[in-house]
Scaffold this active site. Structure first.
Site, PDB file in Angstrom:
ATOM      1  CE  LYS A   1     -21.359 -39.375 -14.566  1.00 59.00           C
ATOM      2  NZ  LYS A   1     -20.806 -40.267 -15.262  1.00 59.00           N
TER       3      LYS A   1
ATOM      4  CB  ILE B   1     -10.357 -13.174 -14.013  1.00 56.96           C
ATOM      5  CG1 ILE B   1     -10.979 -13.793 -15.148  1.00 56.96           C
ATOM      6  CG2 ILE B   1      -9.376 -11.919 -14.167  1.00 56.96           C
ATOM      7  CD1 ILE B   1     -11.728 -12.606 -16.288  1.00 56.96           C
TER       8      ILE B   1
ATOM      9  CG  MET C   1     -20.682  -2.837  27.729  1.00 59.50           C
ATOM     10  SD  MET C   1     -20.028  -1.104  27.246  1.00 59.50           S
ATOM     11  CE  MET C   1     -18.955  -0.837  28.514  1.00 59.50           C
TER      12      MET C   1
ATOM     13  CE1 TYR D   1     -28.167  -8.144   6.732  1.00 59.88           C
ATOM     14  CE2 TYR D   1     -27.202  -6.065   6.272  1.00 59.88           C
ATOM     15  CZ  TYR D   1     -28.073  -7.053   6.925  1.00 59.88           C
ATOM     16  OH  TYR D   1     -28.940  -6.305   7.759  1.00 59.88           O
TER      17      TYR D   1
ATOM     18  CB  ILE E   1     -12.748 -26.731   7.367  1.00 65.16           C
ATOM     19  CG1 ILE E   1     -14.114 -25.842   7.862  1.00 65.16           C
ATOM     20  CG2 ILE E   1     -12.781 -27.671   8.521  1.00 65.16           C
ATOM     21  CD1 ILE E   1     -13.737 -25.054   9.170  1.00 65.16           C
TER      22      ILE E   1
ATOM     23  CG  HIS F   1     -15.743  -7.627  19.550  1.00 63.52           C
ATOM     24  ND1 HIS F   1     -16.857  -8.075  19.177  1.00 63.52           N
ATOM     25  CD2 HIS F   1     -15.459  -6.270  19.329  1.00 63.52           C
ATOM     26  CE1 HIS F   1     -17.252  -6.705  18.446  1.00 63.52           C
ATOM     27  NE2 HIS F   1     -16.546  -5.719  18.627  1.00 63.52           N
TER      28      HIS F   1
ATOM     29  CD  GLU G   1     -17.110 -11.337  19.383  1.00 68.51           C
ATOM     30  OE1 GLU G   1     -16.961 -11.186  20.561  1.00 68.51           O
ATOM     31  OE2 GLU G   1     -17.355 -10.644  18.444  1.00 68.51           O
TER      32      GLU G   1
ATOM     33  CB  SER H   1     -16.760 -20.701  -3.668  1.00 66.20           C
ATOM     34  OG  SER H   1     -18.051 -20.563  -3.689  1.00 66.20           O
TER      35      SER H   1
ATOM     36  CB  CYS I   1     -18.734  -4.597  21.066  1.00 67.05           C
ATOM     37  SG  CYS I   1     -17.659  -3.272  20.773  1.00 67.05           S
TER      38      CYS I   1
ATOM     39  CE  LYS J   1     -15.091 -35.924 -18.392  1.00 62.43           C
ATOM     40  NZ  LYS J   1     -13.950 -36.829 -18.766  1.00 62.43           N
TER      41      LYS J   1
HETATM   42  N1  GLN Z   1     -21.269   0.523  16.895  1.00 61.63           N
HETATM   43  C1  GLN Z   1     -20.264   0.647  18.108  1.00 61.63           C
HETATM   44  C2  GLN Z   1     -19.084   1.359  18.362  1.00 61.63           C
HETATM   45  O1  GLN Z   1     -18.480   1.529  17.136  1.00 61.63           O
HETATM   46  C3  GLN Z   1     -20.049  -0.881  18.560  1.00 61.63           C
HETATM   47  C4  GLN Z   1     -19.297  -1.777  17.712  1.00 61.63           C
HETATM   48  C5  GLN Z   1     -19.253  -3.026  17.887  1.00 61.63           C
HETATM   49  O2  GLN Z   1     -20.087  -3.697  18.509  1.00 61.63           O
HETATM   50  N2  GLN Z   1     -18.160  -3.668  17.385  1.00 61.63           N
HETATM   51  O3  GLN Z   1     -18.663   1.691  19.235  1.00 61.63           O
END
Ligand code: GLN
Length: 533
Positions: free
Chosen positions: A188, A149, A384, A54, A19, A507, A509, A13, A381, A190
């Protein structure tokens, strides 16, 4: 009638299957086609929304509120299309829907089996994506590695789709590792042969093999793969390591990946116009000088948790021919006694989104430091929320100010459960997606950045600003620059007497695209560059 491309992975993987799929999407779009992309994940979680950052990295949010795999971020950035919930399906979701249907009695007591019930459900997801998107080509990436699987029902489903639709409507691309043995200094083939053999045993002959390698492979290697894997040498493409992932489409273009796909699908297009992408890559190449962002987050050991934030910063930097450098700060390592020293050289501070109470006090200190020292600050978020809490503590003399999420023992809840929104009907009670119109206050930085008084951005959060504290904070100088008027929810804040202090409840981003950084990122990066000039 839509045509289909399926991308599978072999050997190991992490080869950049996403990409490759995105690069093909980019090329097909540049050839004038309407492209839609989707990802199938073989794990049994129902969606990535509740998976640990994580383990799984960022949760990418679509306009329609889908909580999806981070690969969708690559897809959107590479093909510049808004994807939907239809773009993300896990085995868990398929099984859950199938078992729920069985419980409802939809199949009238039939025996429910992986083939045909699960495979039919997978096929339906592909066909539905074609129908709802109206795209010319649907590119579907099958997560995991062939031979697992878990991914077998997906492989079986795409085998059936090829049978139903024919070779001229379905292309199979297999991305696999070309192994390099350092000791003997040789490549390689293979492992690739073995993984194609595995695919063949499941009824799939790949049409194109994309081999991941550090440099372009020799004619002999390609001939060997051609011979053993039963495809012409022209259909062996090298996915070589690039300094930037954004160079990959051009690399694939050079090797005619799009031509192979278009020929097989019998699609006639005019030219494949890569001009704007070439321009973007030129900006990347010209970005030698760095700009630095101090990133104060919770999951900094695993940077994939912030993938879209990082890409947004990079993309914004390229507009100024600057390369991103991140100074990572683990939020829970910041405290009253060290924060001034740790942050003293910060050029710009970013506090990204996050959940839970770990590291909150450190983030609060970071935002306070930025606020008090005229350091550009972008709070996303959670970033802020903590910036607002910090101002309430300092300016309103409310040291116990907090959010219900971190400490609900006190009476001063600056952020609290969604007010005025039907909590019962929000599933997990998150406010998700780009359904909420932010009205921007006239004369604000936000208005200048967006060049508009109305924006729709993507949300994923649970707690909202408590309007009880709006007036007192305004009196102290905080500007509530964006509001979701319908429910009077705060969407954006800023400080007027500061080079750049902006926070958004949403967000930003998720909407940055090459050549088109989200305005908040562009403004933030510009402020950093101005300050360090
Ligand atoms: N934990 C915060 C909330 O639930 C901010 C969530 C976030 O940053 N996406 O409002």
């Amino acid at each position: 009638m839509a045509k289909f491309v399926f991308v599978t992975g072999g050997v190991v993987s992490g080869l950049g299957k996403g990409i490759t799929a995105s690069s093909l999407g980019n090329l097909l779009k540049a050839s004038g086609l309407k492209v839609f992309m989707q990802k199938f994940d073989p794990y049994l979680n129902v969606d990535p929304g509740t998976m640990s950052p994580y383990q799984h990295g960022e949760v990418f949010v679509t306009d329609d509120g889908g909580e999806t795999d981070l690969d969708l971020g690559h897809y959107e950035r590479f093909i510049d299309e808004k994807l939907t919930k239809m773009s993300s399906t896990s085995a868990g979701k398929i099984y859950l829907e199938t078992i729920n249907a069985e419980r409802r009695g939809d199949w009238g007591g039939q025996t429910i089996q992986v083939v045909p019930h699960i495979t039919d459900s997978i096929k339906n997801k592909v066909y539905q994506a074609a129908k709802s998107s109206g795209a010319d080509v649907i590119i579907s990436e099958i997560g995991g590695t062939v031979g697992d699987i878990e991914s077998q029902p997906f492989i079986e489903a795409i085998r059936q789709i090829r049978m139903e639709q024919g070779k001229e409507n379905v292309v199979f691309i297999h991305v696999a590792l070309l192994l390099y043995l350092n000791a003997s200094k040789e490549y390689k083939t293979k492992p690739i042969q073995m993984s194609v053999k595995e695919l063949l045993s499941l009824g799939i002959q790949p049409d194109i093999i994309v081999q991941r390698t550090d440099k372009h492979s020799s004619k002999e290697i390609k001939e060997k793969i051609s011979l053993f894997c039963n495809i012409p040498t022209t259909n062996v493409i090298d996915a070589i390591d690039k300094e930037s992932i954004y160079e990959v489409p051009l690399e694939m273009y050079e090797q005619n990946l799009h031509g192979l796909v278009l020929d097989q699908l019998q699609i006639k297009t005019k030219i494949t116009d890569m001009e704007s992408w070439i321009k973007f890559c030129e900006k990347i190449k010209a970005s030698k000088e760095e700009f630095e962002v101090t990133f104060v987050g919770k999951y900094i050991e695993l940077q994939d948790a912030y993938l879209s934030v990082i890409e947004s910063l990079k993309i914004a930097g390229y507009e100024f021919k600057r390369k991103l450098k991140i100074n990572w700060i683990q939020a829970d390592k910041l405290n009253e006694s060290n924060y001034k020293e740790v942050l003293q050289n910060a050029k710009g501070i970013l506090v990204p989104g996050g959940f839970g109470d770990r590291g909150i006090e450190g983030m609060i200190l970071a935002s306070k430091f930025a606020r008090e020292n005229s350091i550009p600050y972008l709070g996303i978020c959670l970033g802020m929320q903590i910036a607002t809490i910090s101002m309430a503590r300092d300016w309103l003399n409310l040291p116990e100010a907090n959010s219900t999420e971190f400490d609900n023992s006190g009476a001063v809840l600056i952020f609290d459960f969604i007010r005025g929104i039907d909590v019962q009907n929000l599933g997990g009670t998150l406010r998700l997606g780009a359904f909420y119109k932010t009205t921007i206050k006239e004369g604000t930085k936000a208005e200048k950045l967006y060049g508009s008084r109305e924006v729709f951005e993507r949300h994923r959060h649970r707690y909202e600003f408590n309007n009880e504290y709006k007036k007192p904070l305004e009196e102290k100088g905080l500007v509530f620059s964006g509001i979701y008027e319908e429910k009077k929810l705060v969407e954006m804040i800023e400080l007027p007497n500061h080079p750049f202090f902006v926070g958004s409840q949403y967000h930003p981003e998720f909407t940055s695209r090459p050549n088109k950084p989200n305005p908040l990122f562009k403004g933030f990066v510009e402020a950093i560059i101005m300050k360090t000039k």
